[in-house]
Design a protein around this motif. Structure first.
Motif, PDB file in Angstrom:
ATOM      1  N   PRO A 163      26.115  66.398  71.970  1.00  0.00           N
ATOM      2  CA  PRO A 163      25.940  64.947  72.086  1.00  0.00           C
ATOM      3  C   PRO A 163      25.365  64.551  73.446  1.00  0.00           C
ATOM      4  N   ALA A 164      24.367  63.684  73.414  1.00  0.00           N
ATOM      5  CA  ALA A 164      23.802  63.135  74.639  1.00  0.00           C
ATOM      6  C   ALA A 164      24.719  62.036  75.166  1.00  0.00           C
ATOM      7  N   PRO A 165      24.592  61.680  76.455  1.00  0.00           N
ATOM      8  CA  PRO A 165      25.464  60.620  77.005  1.00  0.00           C
ATOM      9  C   PRO A 165      25.469  59.343  76.174  1.00  0.00           C
ATOM     10  N   ALA A 166      24.329  58.996  75.591  1.00  0.00           N
ATOM     11  CA  ALA A 166      24.270  57.776  74.778  1.00  0.00           C
ATOM     12  C   ALA A 166      25.110  57.878  73.507  1.00  0.00           C
ATOM     13  N   GLN A 167      25.493  59.113  73.141  1.00  0.00           N
ATOM     14  CA  GLN A 167      26.271  59.327  71.916  1.00  0.00           C
ATOM     15  C   GLN A 167      27.755  59.527  72.193  1.00  0.00           C
ATOM     16  N   PHE A 168      28.154  59.488  73.467  1.00  0.00           N
ATOM     17  CA  PHE A 168      29.551  59.756  73.796  1.00  0.00           C
ATOM     18  C   PHE A 168      30.496  58.740  73.160  1.00  0.00           C
ATOM     19  N   TRP A 169      30.116  57.453  73.217  1.00  0.00           N
ATOM     20  CA  TRP A 169      30.978  56.421  72.637  1.00  0.00           C
ATOM     21  C   TRP A 169      31.119  56.603  71.129  1.00  0.00           C
ATOM     22  N   TYR A 209      30.819  59.413  69.427  1.00  0.00           N
ATOM     23  CA  TYR A 209      31.615  60.617  69.186  1.00  0.00           C
ATOM     24  C   TYR A 209      33.098  60.341  69.445  1.00  0.00           C
ATOM     25  N   GLN A 264      27.462  49.495  73.488  1.00  0.00           N
ATOM     26  CA  GLN A 264      27.416  50.901  73.096  1.00  0.00           C
ATOM     27  C   GLN A 264      27.627  51.005  71.593  1.00  0.00           C
TER      28      GLN A 264
END
Length: 553
Positions: free
Chosen positions: A260-266, A268, A496
């Motif tokens: 997961p990229a940082p933009a996908q952390f929320w 996930y 987000q």
């Protein structure tokens, strides 16, 4: 879930795998026999003519029976099919979040499920809606919880058939002939309906031993044997990374995420946390929990159930093993279907007889949760709708009879749903069910610790959360124009992307807090609490166990 690029259908794809199908049928017949035999297992002198006996197994299951039952209930055939399919098609965000979600889950239930068991044991509560009614004296709030539970669980049952369909299709049973395609599925669920009707919760409890043993066996063999066949784990992860980072020519974007990229952390994190909070709000999870014989049984299971999380991690990685193996999950109609990836991987890589064992693990993995889910839905309808609103003087025997009949109707609904609608519809409704069921969390879990919330505030918060979550999910439209296309949307005020259910849950709680302050200030009546502080610590053998009281708004 995105579909795969079209692929040519292998010449032998339409042939029936006779050996694998034979092994599947033999194992299915064995567990069906066990399901019918279960009517005599741990049978009390009173028989099965009450919801306690038919719907909760007499509330007598110990640690290991409960462990197998909960494992069979929570880790379903659809888990076996969908998690690796998501890894195969979309990568880690859509697939691997299920692993931390189950890791987070068990500490949460360790904290509150023993309290729910205790108060339910002392008051004779069979469903979470029973507890809510007892806590607040509110039939309206109880009805909201019960209807939400039933609506959320129905498509979940239908998805178990999707798992069986995947196995049958890979085994070669299907095609354009409707009878050849659907009759095996109908027979399987007719058998399920028969032994569930006769044996109640005892049937899935017995079958769960076989189901979990088969799944452990198949997964352990798969993670040892298959990587060696496809070049080792280094090659597997390299192949998955190549697929997930290579742009799709049709869209110009990568198909998924390897890491997961940082933009996908929320996305996930909220998927994992929201799913963990929601899972034990489903009626079938609570039914399996209330069948245990003591509160410590619940806590011990919360400690040992994480063994399934390890299994789930291995299972998820099979989606990437399939990438390295070049598996082509093609349906009998020639269209790509990621849901077939694990059965197809088994057929391609295992000897036929062991592929049959793998098929059986998935098919039997559908029977256990489908049985528990149908029992939970029928218990909820009988106790919180039929008895509460139509037959308040219904006897325990009448309750059991109605619940048995409703369990048949629930299974029939699941069969009709799957046979008449595309699988994507079941996926969409199950997504909506997850959003809905989390909105019952405040009324159930908060109420295990405090009576501060006003009953009408909880109902108002539930209504706002339901409407917000439903509208938000509906507005997620796929490129093909289908609504309810994703469980992820923009989080209000944060900017987000996150899990819709968790956002709706936070809004639900805030509304409940604000309305409680207003109702308390205006002294709106708050109903009668039938529970006491000691109820939440009662254990097996408690002398104060009694039937559920009659309550009215």
């Amino acid at each position: 879930m995105n579909t795969l690029a079209a692929a040519s259908l292998p010449a032998d794809h339409t042939g029936i795998n006779g050996v694998a199908l034979t092994v599947l049928i033999i194992l299915f017949l064995i567990v069906a026999g066990m399901g019918f035999w279960a009517t005599r297992w741990r049978k009390s002198e009173a028989g099965l003519d009450s919801l306690d006996e038919w719907g909760l197994g007499g509330r007598t299951f110990g640690t290991w029976i409960t462990w197998f039952l909960l494992g069979g209930d929570l880790y379903t055939a659809y888990t076996f099919v969908a998690v690796p399919a998501a890894m195969f098609a979309l990568g880690s965000v859509s697939g691997f979040f299920a692993v931390p979600y189950t890791v987070v889950l068990y500490p949460i239930i360790f904290v509150f499920m023993s309290r729910l068991w205790s108060v339910s044991h002392r008051h004779g509560y069979v469903t979470p809606a029973d507890f809510v009614e007892g806590r607040y004296g509110s039939r309206g709030l109880s009805l909201a919880v019960s209807v939400t539970g039933i609506l959320a669980i129905l498509p979940y049952i239908a998805l178990q058939l999707v798992g069986i369909q995947a196995v049958l299709e890979v085994a070669g049973v299907g095609g354009s002939n409707a009878i050849a395609r659907d009759l095996p599925l109908f027979i399987a669920f007719a058998v399920l309906a028969a032994f569930t009707y006769s044996s109640g919760l005892r049937a899935p409890a017995v079958i769960a031993f076989v189901k979990d043993t088969l799944i452990y066996l198949v997964i352990i063999v798969a993670v040892i044997y298959l990587p060696a066949k496809v070049g080792g784990w280094d090659h597997i992860f390299d192949a998955a990374q190549d697929k997930m980072t290579t742009p799709n020519p049709a869209t110009g974007k990568p198909p998924g995420a390897f890491i997961p990229a940082p933009a996908q952390f929320w996305a996930y994190g909220t998927l994992a946390l929201g799913s963990a909070l929601a899972l034990f709000m489903y009626p079938h999870s609570i039914t399996a929990t209330l069948s245990s014989k003591s509160r410590n049984t619940i806590r011990r299971n919360a400690s040992i159930l994480p063994a399934y999380s390890l299994l789930l991690g291995f299972l998820a990685l099979l989606g990437w093993v399939a990438i390295a193996a070049g598996t082509q999950p093609i349906a009998l109609n020639g269209e790509a279907n990621p849901q077939l990836v694990v059965p197809q991987l088994f057929e391609d890589m295992f000897p036929s007889w062991f592929a049959g064992v793998g098929f059986a693990a998935i098919a039997i993995g559908a029977l256990v949760p489908a049985a528990i889910m149908s029992i939970a839905a029928s218990n909820t309808f009988t106790r919180n709708i039929y008895r509460e609103w139509f037959r308040p003087d219904a006897s325990p025997a009448e309750e059991a009879k109605v619940s048995k009949l409703v369990s048949l109707v629930v299974k029939l609904f699941a069969v009709v749903f799957v046979l008449t609608l595309p699988a994507q519809n079941a996926l969409n409704f199950q997504l909506l069910g997850g959003i809905w069921i989390l909105q019952t969390f405040p009324a159930i879990v908060y109420s295990l610790y405090t009576r501060w919330f006003h009953r009408w505030a909880l109902l108002g918060g539930w209504a706002v959360g339901m409407v917000y979550g439903t509208v938000k999910a509906y507005n997620n439209v796929t490129p093909a124009g289908e609504h309810f296309g994703s469980s992820i949307a923009n989080i209000e005020g944060i900017g987000q992307m996150g899990y819709i259910a968790l956002t709706a849950f936070v809004i639900n709680t805030l509304v409940a807090v604000v309305l409680t302050l207003i109702f308390r200030a205006t002294k709106v009546p708050d109903g009668r609490d039938a529970t006491t502080k000691s109820d939440y610590f009662a254990d097996a053998g408690d002398p104060k166990v009694h039937d559920i009281p009659e309550l009215t708004d």
